[in-house]
Design an enzyme around this catalytic site. Structure first.
Site, short mmCIF file in Angstrom:
data_model
loop_
_atom_site.label_atom_id
_atom_site.label_comp_id
_atom_site.label_asym_id
_atom_site.label_seq_id
_atom_site.Cartn_x
_atom_site.Cartn_y
_atom_site.Cartn_z
N ASP A 77 -4.82 106.22 -9.09
CA ASP A 77 -5.20 104.88 -8.99
C ASP A 77 -6.23 104.88 -7.81
OD1 ASP A 77 -3.74 104.21 -10.90
OD2 ASP A 77 -2.59 102.86 -9.91
N CYS A 94 3.64 109.98 -8.86
CA CYS A 94 2.66 108.85 -8.51
C CYS A 94 2.85 107.59 -9.19
CB CYS A 94 1.20 109.49 -8.33
SG CYS A 94 1.02 110.62 -6.81
N ASP A 95 1.75 106.78 -8.99
CA ASP A 95 1.79 105.54 -9.41
C ASP A 95 1.97 105.20 -10.84
OD1 ASP A 95 0.32 105.66 -6.99
OD2 ASP A 95 -0.69 103.50 -7.16
N LYS A 96 1.56 106.06 -11.78
CA LYS A 96 1.73 105.67 -13.03
C LYS A 96 2.57 106.63 -13.89
CE LYS A 96 -0.40 101.84 -12.98
NZ LYS A 96 -0.77 102.07 -11.62
N GLU A 141 -6.07 97.22 -10.75
CA GLU A 141 -5.91 96.98 -9.32
C GLU A 141 -7.06 96.52 -8.63
OE1 GLU A 141 -2.24 100.04 -8.12
OE2 GLU A 141 -4.12 100.36 -7.35
N SER A 172 -2.95 97.05 -5.33
CA SER A 172 -2.38 98.25 -5.24
C SER A 172 -0.87 98.08 -4.07
CB SER A 172 -3.26 99.06 -4.09
OG SER A 172 -2.84 100.25 -3.51
#
Length: 662
Positions: free
Chosen positions: A122, A164-166, A516, A542
């Site tokens: 991201d 991580c994020d996803k 984001e 974010s």
């Protein structure tokens, strides 16, 4: 770039004559029985042939089979140097965790398999069209992970490594969707902070700071180079990546004290080996994630999120994990209740007051230490089990006086000169320091379905003495993040000014895949006037975003939401009570007149949509399809999931309506 390929040279390559056209084949014999040949599916038998072809000892094929899944990316040399880069540090070293777990399973007689579904970054995609694929990727990756699980029907259990994020939410979705299987999550850990360098959140603002003359070109170049203190791990702040690791542990999907370990360190590899051990025991005891994922475990996750001041993106992921597990999705009422009962007591980037990096949260005791405090407060539901088979009561009883807790906290004092109780602050002291609840959900005539703000991240200098954030000001409406960022950087005919309320519309699922908008919020954070500007959007933020940033405004503008009918100069009123968590956002004035929210709602209902509002023409068809499917499945407040029954029902109704149309 100069041409390097020569057709003539290629066609005259002589060493093709050395190419082998047959091979020796593995020696030995498969340990088959007559019963296997009679009863097994041909695919199971062929699988053993493939195993032997890959070099596995035929005499070691009888052990239990385990599937190891990860988000590994890039190609590392044996010395750790890059042969091909990954998208980000968060998936760069996770192959080492896979190897450690696989070696443990193999040494105990297991047969490990490995599969990979890499993930995007991201941070890398901020401000680019890559962000349009970010949130939809989560659903796609979870589908592929589940397909990989089902495609190895002989697996006894699954170990999922992600950071991580996803990628990590996708892994949790996948394992929750296969909750009948023994499964364990291994968080990929965090990047170490670099000495005398900026953290990975702040360094993403070098462009905005340079544009405003806050830093020189030389300083920007140096800061951008030095931010990573180690080659692997998620970012050093409690953004979506780190929050997802914490949530995975609070849900009981990891072994204790697994989230936020420093990537590449011996303790990090120990977590992988012990996770493999826990998975082995699940298989032996015939338990699975179904014994772990319960309403109580989701309550614990939301309470820990509140204690940490976690990323608002988890409002999209936690309901989705529950849905995948076949449980009722946590309601906004549950989130609100948890945040009313739990005031933040963790000090870690991007939340102050001292802004510790995430590795210090791990060393201060991490999730077990947070859960211990929540149990003392009577909030944690400690009868909930974890993948170890132990309840949180059993874990916390052992944790308090454990060598692991003592050694970690002493090392933090000795190495960093930091008191662990300044990172995970005793709740009574945190209350005295003025730390408040993490998130609340403003509603109003702009967002009748709701919105979300991390209220704990509002700059304390703009909060009134009674603990309430109040702002009334003119709307500055933008239909793209690029335009809003230009206004923030002063590169716009009408730059943002102190007192403005930036309204970013058309950036929900239907417009940009619910991108984001960290470019905008980070620019404001590090600009002198930024704390005096609020942001309202149908996009998301974010996990490192701070300030008066209100996202997830629903309905989104392109779905007819009233936020899409605002105009420049409209007077907006924001009230955020950080104690009671009551919050409102209203349109209350235009054309020199002010009025009450009810009248504002009437005016918005009579208006047409903003003339510049439209889906971004660059939105990929894949993301358009995702937006449509999640819309009929409960939308963003339902976790952006695919409710297959609801989708089929909607399609059938549409087909029926079309067939009856003359």
């Amino acid at each position: 770039m100069n041409a390097t390929y020569s057709l003539e040279q290629w066609l005259n390559t002589p060493n093709i004559s050395e190419t082998a056209t047959e091979g020796e084949g593995p020696r030995g014999a498969l340990p088959l029985t007559a019963e296997m040949l009679t009863d097994w599916a041909s695919g199971d038998l062929f699988g053993w042939t493939q195993n032997a072809g890959m070099g596995w000892d035929p005499q070691k094929m009888l052990g239990p089979q385990f599937l190891l899944l990860s988000t590994q990316g890039g190609i590392r040399g044996e010395d750790g140097k890059p042969i091909a880069l990954g998208y980000h540090t968060g998936h760069w070293e996770v192959g080492l965790l896979m190897r450690a777990a696989a070696e443990w399973l193999s040494s105990h007689g297991g047969v490990p398999f490995a599969g990979f579904v890499s993930d995007p970054c991201d941070g890398r995609s901020q401000g680019t069209v890559g962000m349009f694929d970010s949130l939809p990727y989560r659903n796609d990756a979870a589908i592929v992970f589940r397909r990989l699980i089902r495609s190895l029907p002989t697996r006894k259990g699954v170990l999922g490594v992600a950071t991580c994020d996803k990628g990590l939410p996708a892994m949790m979705l996948a394992l929750a969707g296969a909750a009948n299987l023994p499964s364990v999550v291994v968080p990929g850990g965090v990047t170490l902070p670099a000495r005398e360098a900026e953290d990975l959140g702040k360094v993403q603002t070098i462009g905005a700071r340079f544009s405003h003359g806050v830093m020189t070109l030389e300083d920007a170049a140096t800061a951008g180079c030095r931010a990573c203190g180690s080659p692997g791990g998620g970012c050093q702040f409690l953004g979506t990546a780190a929050t997802s690791q914490v949530i995975a542990e609070a849900l009981g999907m990891t072994i204790p004290h697994a989230a936020l370990a420093p990537s590449g360190q011996p303790i990090w590899l120990d977590i992988a080996r012990n996770s493999a051990s826990a998975l082995w025991d699940q298989v032996a005891k015939k338990t699975s994630l179904r014994d772990v994922l319960t309403e109580d475990s989701f309550w614990n996750a939301i309470a820990v999120h509140a204690a940490c001041g976690g990323s608002t993106n988890l409002l999209l992921h936690v309901p989705a994990i529950a849905f995948a597990a076949g449980l009722e999705r946590p309601s906004l009422a549950m989130w609100t209740e948890a945040n009313k009962r739990v005031k933040r007591f963790v000090d870690v980037l991007p939340n102050g007051p001292k802004y510790h990096p995430t590795v210090r949260l791990f060393m201060a005791g991490g999730v077990p230490e947070i859960m211990w405090h929540l149990r003392e407060l009577g909030i944690a539901r400690c009868d909930a089990k974890t993948v170890t088979g132990h309840t949180w009561h059993e874990i916390l009883d052992a944790w308090e006086k454990s060598d692991r807790r003592r050694a970690a906290r002493e090392a933090l004092r000795a190495r960093d000169g930091v008191d662990p109780d300044e990172v995970i602050i005793p709740p009574s002291r945190a209350l005295q320091m003025g730390l408040t609840s993490t998130i609340c959900f403003p509603t109003g005539n702009i967002c009748p379905e709701g919105s979300v703000i991390k209220s704990t991240a509002i700059d304390p200098t703009v909060i009134d003495a009674d603990g309430i954030y109040r702002k009334t000001g003119p709307a500055r409406v933008f239909t793209s993040e690029k335009e809003a960022v230009a206004a923030a950087k002063g590169k716009h005919p009408q730059p943002l000014q102190k007192g403005d309320i930036a309204v970013l519309i058309g950036c929900g699922p239907m417009g940009t895949g619910m991108e984001e908008t960290y470019q905008l919020t980070s620019a404001l954070k590090h600009l002198e006037y930024g704390k005096h500007v609020a942001v309202i959007t149908d996009a998301r933020f974010s996990g490192v975003s701070t300030g008066a940033c209100i996202g997830h405004a629903g309905p989104e503008a392109l779905a007819g939401g009233p936020i899409g009918k605002l105009r420049d100069g409209d007077i907006l009123e924001i009230v955020i009570d950080r104690e009671s968590l009551h919050a409102t956002i209203h349109f209350i004035g235009c054309d020199g007149q002010t009025f009450d929210p009810a009248r504002g709602a009437e005016i918005l209902a009579s208006r047409t949509i903003h003339p510049g509002l439209a889906p971004d023409p660059r939105l990929p068809d894949d993301s358009r399809l995702w937006a449509a499917l999640q819309k009929v499945s409960g939308g963003t407040w339902g976790g952006c999931v695919y409710d297959v029954d609801r989708i089929i029902q909607t399609l059938e109704a549409g087909e029926k309506a079309l067939s009856s149309t003359p």
